[in-house]
Write an enzyme that holds these catalytic residues in place. Sequence first.
Site, short mmCIF file in Angstrom:
data_model
loop_
_atom_site.label_atom_id
_atom_site.label_comp_id
_atom_site.label_asym_id
_atom_site.label_seq_id
_atom_site.Cartn_x
_atom_site.Cartn_y
_atom_site.Cartn_z
N LYS A 154 -46.96 65.82 -45.78
CA LYS A 154 -46.66 65.00 -46.96
C LYS A 154 -47.09 65.79 -48.19
CE LYS A 154 -45.50 61.20 -49.18
NZ LYS A 154 -44.16 60.64 -49.18
N VAL B 257 -39.54 56.64 -42.56
CA VAL B 257 -39.06 56.25 -41.23
C VAL B 257 -38.05 57.27 -40.71
CG1 VAL B 257 -37.93 54.44 -39.88
CG2 VAL B 257 -39.51 53.82 -41.71
#
Length: 242
Positions: free
Chosen positions: A37, A17
Amino acid sequence: MTVVVITGTGTEVGKTVTTAAVAAAALRAGRSVAVLKAAQTGVGPAEPGDAAEVARLAGAVTAEEVARYPEPLAPATAARRSGREPVSPRQVAEAAAALAAEHDLVLVEGAGGLLVRFDDKGGTLADAAEQLGAPVLVVASAGLGTLNATELTARELRSRRLDLLGVVVGSWPAAPGLACRCNVADLPEVAGAPLLGALPDGAGALPPAAFRAEAPRWLAPRLHGIWDAEAFTARHTPEPAA
């Protein structure tokens, strides 16, 4: 900064987040953003991972993964159990460098903490940051235990001569207790780096439009926000005990 590596002091500290908030604030500032990622674990082939969640919340970012594994384990363990090739720090660095050639900002999100192993040779996100020469943003929790975990992470970064950009509290409770309020003042001291933001608990559950509008209010100007660390600290630091 073209590439920023984002790590947590552990799992479930609000790293994804926070990555989305940094991306959203940068987009509002007119920068093109990619999110990488390093190693996604715990999701199946067709399931959205953390990079997809960042894109959902932040908006028009390029979202990529270097590798993914189905079991929710450390990347090296998940790779070994799945029989798939592990991801190496060099692969992460090369993927980030390729994205940096086409974007103003690349956010490289790790898996868990800084020294979680990617492969059986002991490669970590810290190694990828070294190869990139990139600053590292640390996402920490607010409550008990965070000072130790944050200082250990900061010491490892300093031992590798990596630039600790700052610390962001990944989930700030609506009614913070004494430990959280004291930690606001102590986190920058143990990290040896500034506090660069605090995301409210539940920020990731906001509708994307609201998340994008609010994100700059949670982050300091260094991260394209308007959050005031000094005012936040003054507001929450408790009076000394009698």
